[in-house]
Write a protein that holds these residues in place. Structure first.
Motif, PDB file in Angstrom:
ATOM      1  N   ARG A 119      48.226  48.147  22.884  1.00  0.00           N
ATOM      2  CA  ARG A 119      47.841  48.458  24.266  1.00  0.00           C
ATOM      3  C   ARG A 119      47.662  47.177  25.081  1.00  0.00           C
ATOM      4  O   ARG A 119      48.125  47.070  26.216  1.00  0.00           O
ATOM      5  CB  ARG A 119      46.544  49.266  24.278  1.00  0.00           C
ATOM      6  N   GLY A 120      46.969  46.211  24.489  1.00  0.00           N
ATOM      7  CA  GLY A 120      46.724  44.973  25.215  1.00  0.00           C
ATOM      8  C   GLY A 120      47.994  44.203  25.500  1.00  0.00           C
ATOM      9  O   GLY A 120      48.174  43.661  26.600  1.00  0.00           O
ATOM     10  N   PHE A 121      48.905  44.133  24.526  1.00  0.00           N
ATOM     11  CA  PHE A 121      50.182  43.468  24.731  1.00  0.00           C
ATOM     12  C   PHE A 121      50.941  44.131  25.877  1.00  0.00           C
ATOM     13  O   PHE A 121      51.536  43.456  26.717  1.00  0.00           O
ATOM     14  CB  PHE A 121      51.008  43.518  23.442  1.00  0.00           C
ATOM     15  N   THR A 122      50.909  45.452  25.917  1.00  0.00           N
ATOM     16  CA  THR A 122      51.597  46.197  26.976  1.00  0.00           C
ATOM     17  C   THR A 122      51.083  45.795  28.361  1.00  0.00           C
ATOM     18  O   THR A 122      51.863  45.600  29.295  1.00  0.00           O
ATOM     19  CB  THR A 122      51.404  47.706  26.783  1.00  0.00           C
ATOM     20  N   VAL A 123      49.770  45.634  28.468  1.00  0.00           N
ATOM     21  CA  VAL A 123      49.157  45.287  29.752  1.00  0.00           C
ATOM     22  C   VAL A 123      49.330  43.806  30.079  1.00  0.00           C
ATOM     23  O   VAL A 123      49.776  43.446  31.173  1.00  0.00           O
ATOM     24  CB  VAL A 123      47.665  45.658  29.742  1.00  0.00           C
ATOM     25  N   THR A 124      48.985  42.927  29.131  1.00  0.00           N
ATOM     26  CA  THR A 124      48.979  41.492  29.441  1.00  0.00           C
ATOM     27  C   THR A 124      50.378  40.895  29.524  1.00  0.00           C
ATOM     28  O   THR A 124      50.563  39.839  30.124  1.00  0.00           O
ATOM     29  CB  THR A 124      48.156  40.701  28.408  1.00  0.00           C
ATOM     30  N   GLU A 125      51.372  41.556  28.936  1.00  0.00           N
ATOM     31  CA  GLU A 125      52.750  41.099  29.060  1.00  0.00           C
ATOM     32  C   GLU A 125      53.479  41.808  30.202  1.00  0.00           C
ATOM     33  O   GLU A 125      54.702  41.691  30.346  1.00  0.00           O
ATOM     34  CB  GLU A 125      53.497  41.303  27.749  1.00  0.00           C
ATOM     35  N   ALA A 126      52.718  42.575  31.000  1.00  0.00           N
ATOM     36  CA  ALA A 126      53.250  43.238  32.195  1.00  0.00           C
ATOM     37  C   ALA A 126      54.384  44.200  31.881  1.00  0.00           C
ATOM     38  O   ALA A 126      55.350  44.325  32.640  1.00  0.00           O
ATOM     39  CB  ALA A 126      53.713  42.202  33.223  1.00  0.00           C
ATOM     40  N   VAL A 127      54.265  44.901  30.762  1.00  0.00           N
ATOM     41  CA  VAL A 127      55.244  45.922  30.416  1.00  0.00           C
ATOM     42  C   VAL A 127      54.951  47.209  31.180  1.00  0.00           C
ATOM     43  O   VAL A 127      55.849  47.847  31.728  1.00  0.00           O
ATOM     44  CB  VAL A 127      55.254  46.193  28.896  1.00  0.00           C
ATOM     45  N   LYS A 182      47.055  36.292  30.650  1.00  0.00           N
ATOM     46  CA  LYS A 182      46.593  37.558  30.069  1.00  0.00           C
ATOM     47  C   LYS A 182      45.266  37.983  30.689  1.00  0.00           C
ATOM     48  O   LYS A 182      45.055  39.174  30.958  1.00  0.00           O
ATOM     49  CB  LYS A 182      46.470  37.420  28.548  1.00  0.00           C
ATOM     50  N   THR A 183      44.373  37.036  30.932  1.00  0.00           N
ATOM     51  CA  THR A 183      43.087  37.359  31.554  1.00  0.00           C
ATOM     52  C   THR A 183      43.274  37.880  32.965  1.00  0.00           C
ATOM     53  O   THR A 183      42.625  38.850  33.381  1.00  0.00           O
ATOM     54  CB  THR A 183      42.175  36.119  31.559  1.00  0.00           C
ATOM     55  N   VAL A 184      44.176  37.250  33.708  1.00  0.00           N
ATOM     56  CA  VAL A 184      44.459  37.701  35.082  1.00  0.00           C
ATOM     57  C   VAL A 184      45.000  39.122  35.065  1.00  0.00           C
ATOM     58  O   VAL A 184      44.579  39.978  35.859  1.00  0.00           O
ATOM     59  CB  VAL A 184      45.450  36.748  35.775  1.00  0.00           C
ATOM     60  N   ARG A 185      45.918  39.419  34.157  1.00  0.00           N
ATOM     61  CA  ARG A 185      46.510  40.761  34.114  1.00  0.00           C
ATOM     62  C   ARG A 185      45.511  41.812  33.620  1.00  0.00           C
ATOM     63  O   ARG A 185      45.702  43.001  33.861  1.00  0.00           O
ATOM     64  CB  ARG A 185      47.766  40.751  33.246  1.00  0.00           C
ATOM     65  N   MET A 186      44.457  41.379  32.971  1.00  0.00           N
ATOM     66  CA  MET A 186      43.363  42.296  32.626  1.00  0.00           C
ATOM     67  C   MET A 186      42.541  42.659  33.862  1.00  0.00           C
ATOM     68  O   MET A 186      41.774  43.619  33.833  1.00  0.00           O
ATOM     69  CB  MET A 186      42.442  41.654  31.588  1.00  0.00           C
ATOM     70  N   GLY A 187      42.671  41.847  34.914  1.00  0.00           N
ATOM     71  CA  GLY A 187      41.876  42.077  36.113  1.00  0.00           C
ATOM     72  C   GLY A 187      40.527  41.399  36.074  1.00  0.00           C
ATOM     73  O   GLY A 187      39.631  41.744  36.835  1.00  0.00           O
ATOM     74  N   CYS A 188      40.380  40.403  35.209  1.00  0.00           N
ATOM     75  CA  CYS A 188      39.122  39.673  35.075  1.00  0.00           C
ATOM     76  C   CYS A 188      39.213  38.367  35.842  1.00  0.00           C
ATOM     77  O   CYS A 188      40.219  37.652  35.753  1.00  0.00           O
ATOM     78  CB  CYS A 188      38.825  39.398  33.601  1.00  0.00           C
ATOM     79  N   SER A 189      38.164  38.021  36.570  1.00  0.00           N
ATOM     80  CA  SER A 189      38.215  36.863  37.464  1.00  0.00           C
ATOM     81  C   SER A 189      37.630  35.593  36.866  1.00  0.00           C
ATOM     82  O   SER A 189      37.703  34.533  37.488  1.00  0.00           O
ATOM     83  CB  SER A 189      37.475  37.186  38.768  1.00  0.00           C
TER      84      SER A 189
END
Length: 271
Positions: A57-65, A215-222
């Motif tokens: 799941r995390g790879f899918t989100v942080t790699e912008a899939v 990856k942190t940015v794509r998680m939406g964490c500042s």
């Protein structure tokens, strides 16, 4: 957890003061994890065989899939050669173009197999809105991190990624032999639980390369806090995306490289 995904191994330990002696040493397991999307193979990661669904799941989100809400389920099954994780996406979901890869990803590598320079450093979303936390909250999380790294304490051979709330209390932690895998597992666990990453900060035990920033940015964490030093590219990517980058976070303090205004000298409720 599969007994903390470790294996006991015999070894000979030598010390200046005591010489040689036989010992048993816990070592972390590392297996091949094949990752596919809707049955289409994408890459192979070398990872610790815990929390593999979170890793996918995390790879899918942080790699912008794809977006977290586009993931219907993750099917994980064991084979003689390793684990296979297939991410099922919603019909009609807008699947973003994943970076094409031609070989396996090592546990220490964030961009193994990427074929083009344009795929290595891609545009990042700009973070809008941000949590503000105190320097004391950062230190509170740093001080607590060692006690919750069960696999790391056992093996001394793994990385951890954790999420802390605005007061520095650790909410969630994931471990892996690979620093990118640990952060992906954290991202996946947070996405699975629909936890808002903008309400706190991410803390990693590894060096801060630009992929950890992305990856942190794509998680939406500042806010990203790393125990080791950042690279120059990591700092530049953080500047571009609006990420507060805190590094060299040790028991005696930390260094803020970007957007220091989010770090307060007192707790937010006291400002």
């Amino acid at each position: 957890m599969s007994k903390l995904a470790s294996q006991s191994r015999s070894a000979i330990q030598w010390r200046v003061t005591t010489g040689s002696q036989a010992i048993d040493r816990a070592t972390p397991q590392e297996v091949a994890v094949g990752l596919s999307f809707d049955g289409r193979p994408h890459t192979v990661l070398m990872a610790t065989p815990d929390d593999v669904e979170d890793l996918a799941r995390g790879f899918t989100v942080t790699e912008a899939v794809a977006r977290p809400e586009d993931i219907m389920e993750v099917e994980v099954r064991e084979t003689d050669l390793g684990l296979l994780a297939d991410v099922k996406l919603k019909p009609g979901a807008i699947q973003r173009k994943a970076r094409p890869r031609t070989l396996e990803g090592r546990s220490s590598c964030g961009l193994c197999g990427v074929q083009r320079l344009a795929d290595a450093v891609r545009p990042l979303p700009r973070l809008e809105g941000a949590a503000r936390v105190s320097h004391q909250a950062v230190q509170r999380a740093v001080d607590a991190l060692g006690d919750v790294q069960a696999l790391g304490r056992l093996t001394r051979a793994t990385h951890a990624a954790a999420f802390a709330d605005g007061k520095g209390a650790l909410v969630m932690i994931r471990e892996d032999v690979g620093r990118h895998n640990a952060l992906d597992k954290l991202a996946g666990a947070m996405a699975r639980e629909a936890r808002d990453a903008s309400e706190g900060f991410v803390l990693v035990t590894s060096r801060c390369s630009f992929e950890m920033v992305e990856k942190t940015v794509r998680m939406g964490c500042s806010i990203l806090v790393a125990v080791s030093a950042p690279t120059d590219l990591a700092i530049r990517r953080a500047e571009e995306a609006g990420l507060t980058l805190v590094a060299l976070a040790r028991a005696d303090g930390h260094t803020v490289f970007t957007y220091a205004e989010r770090l307060l000298d007192a707790a937010p409720e006291l400002v």
